[in-house]
Design an enzyme around this catalytic site. Structure first.
Site, PDB file in Angstrom:
ATOM      1  CE1 TYR A 106      -4.303  -1.408   0.856  1.00 47.62           C
ATOM      2  CE2 TYR A 106      -3.007  -2.912   2.193  1.00 47.62           C
ATOM      3  CZ  TYR A 106      -4.187  -2.581   1.577  1.00 47.62           C
ATOM      4  OH  TYR A 106      -5.262  -3.430   1.678  1.00 47.62           O
ATOM      5  CE1 TYR A 145      -2.150  -6.228   4.671  1.00 50.72           C
ATOM      6  CE2 TYR A 145      -3.038  -6.212   2.439  1.00 50.72           C
ATOM      7  CZ  TYR A 145      -3.185  -5.977   3.796  1.00 50.72           C
ATOM      8  OH  TYR A 145      -4.375  -5.501   4.269  1.00 50.72           O
ATOM      9  NE  ARG A 155      -6.103  -9.699   6.212  1.00 49.84           N
ATOM     10  CZ  ARG A 155      -7.075  -8.888   5.772  1.00 49.84           C
ATOM     11  NH1 ARG A 155      -6.913  -7.601   5.774  1.00 49.84           N
ATOM     12  NH2 ARG A 155      -8.215  -9.362   5.344  1.00 49.84           N
ATOM     13  CG  HIS A 158      -7.926  -7.746   1.225  1.00 53.46           C
ATOM     14  ND1 HIS A 158      -6.748  -8.285   1.693  1.00 53.46           N
ATOM     15  CD2 HIS A 158      -7.950  -6.471   1.686  1.00 53.46           C
ATOM     16  CE1 HIS A 158      -6.103  -7.388   2.416  1.00 53.46           C
ATOM     17  NE2 HIS A 158      -6.796  -6.266   2.428  1.00 53.46           N
ATOM     18  CG  HIS A 160      -9.635  -2.389   2.123  1.00 52.08           C
ATOM     19  ND1 HIS A 160      -9.796  -2.623   3.475  1.00 52.08           N
ATOM     20  CD2 HIS A 160      -8.423  -2.895   1.797  1.00 52.08           C
ATOM     21  CE1 HIS A 160      -8.721  -3.236   3.943  1.00 52.08           C
ATOM     22  NE2 HIS A 160      -7.868  -3.418   2.950  1.00 52.08           N
TER      23      HIS A 160
HETATM   24 FE   LIG Z   1      -6.002  -4.449   3.196  1.00 50.82          FE
END
Ligand SMILES: [Fe+2]
Length: 235
Positions: A106, A145, A155, A158, A160
């Site tokens: 991110y 990640y 994780r 996905h 959001h």
């Molecule tokens: Fe996330």
């Protein structure tokens, strides 16, 4: 009277064992229902103009903006509908999206992983649902990640989603996962939704590959904002 908007069978556990942050991010006391004023019921107006919600291609810039090179990763097309519990469409809802890049990174100060950033990918954008509550956008498939402080938890890929309804008070936030990912089996958030059917409402349906001008793998996810078919909220 206690206000209890949660169905514990189909919605996320608010405090998740092995995920210490969930204990500080959630209220420890029952929520209190607060009467809404006219402002909270009706505002804001024209938010889509102020926020710049429009046709969206996260794999490049907004499609109406300046053209940029495509981000690294598998091109995907995501579509679906937003409805209420009776299947009535929610038109003109602002859908906000954010996701990691294809390396699982991110653009955020809290992301301490050493995965590379992609100069052609911001991983965030907004769109508006159409008259039938429909939406569609392009992106690249996000990577998995690690949650570094856990020492073990990856994780799964996905995206959001945050959906604004007709007023400030109608905001719904969740994460949608990809089908067939091994990491789905061990994700603490996805598996904090206990009913299998409810969990499946958090996973994209593989749609098809579309060939032609844009070769993207296509995924579908409809959102039901209330009732027994409600999509679980996952923040
Ligand atoms: Fe996330």
């Amino acid at each position: 009277m206690d206000y209890q908007p949660y169905d514990d069978k189909t919605q996320l556990d608010r405090q998740i064992e092995r995920y210490p942050l969930s204990f500080t991010r959630n209220p420890s006391a029952p929520l209190i229902q607060r009467p809404l004023t006219l402002t909270e019921r009706t505002g804001p107006v024209g938010l889509e103009r102020e926020l710049g919600a429009g046709p969206l291609d996260l794999s490049r810039a907004c499609v109406e903006g300046p053209s940029r090179p495509r981000a690294v990763g598998q091109l995907i097309s995501v579509f679906g509908r937003v409805t209420d519990e009776d299947g009535s469409p929610i038109p003109n809802a602002i859908v906000e999206l954010w996701q990691a890049n294809s390396a699982g990174r991110y653009i955020h100060e809290m992301d301490k992983t050493d995965s590379p950033l992609d100069p052609n990918f911001t991983g965030q954008g907004r769109l508006l649902t159409g008259p039938e509550g429909e939406f569609q956008f392009y992106s690249v498939k996000p990577g998995a990640y690690p949650v570094l402080e856990s020492g073990w938890w990856w994780r799964p890929p996905h995206i959001h989603f945050s959906i604004f309804g007709v007023s400030w008070m109608d905001r719904y936030v969740t994460q949608i996962f990809f089908p067939g990912e091994p990491l789905n089996e061990t994700d603490l958030l996805l598996n904090a939704v206990h009913e299998r059917d409810a969990r499946n409402r958090l996973i994209f349906e593989y749609d098809s590959t579309s060939m032609g001008a844009v070769n993207a793998i296509s995924y579908r996810r409809d959102f039901v904002l209330r009732g027994h078919r409600q999509t679980p909220a996952l923040e």
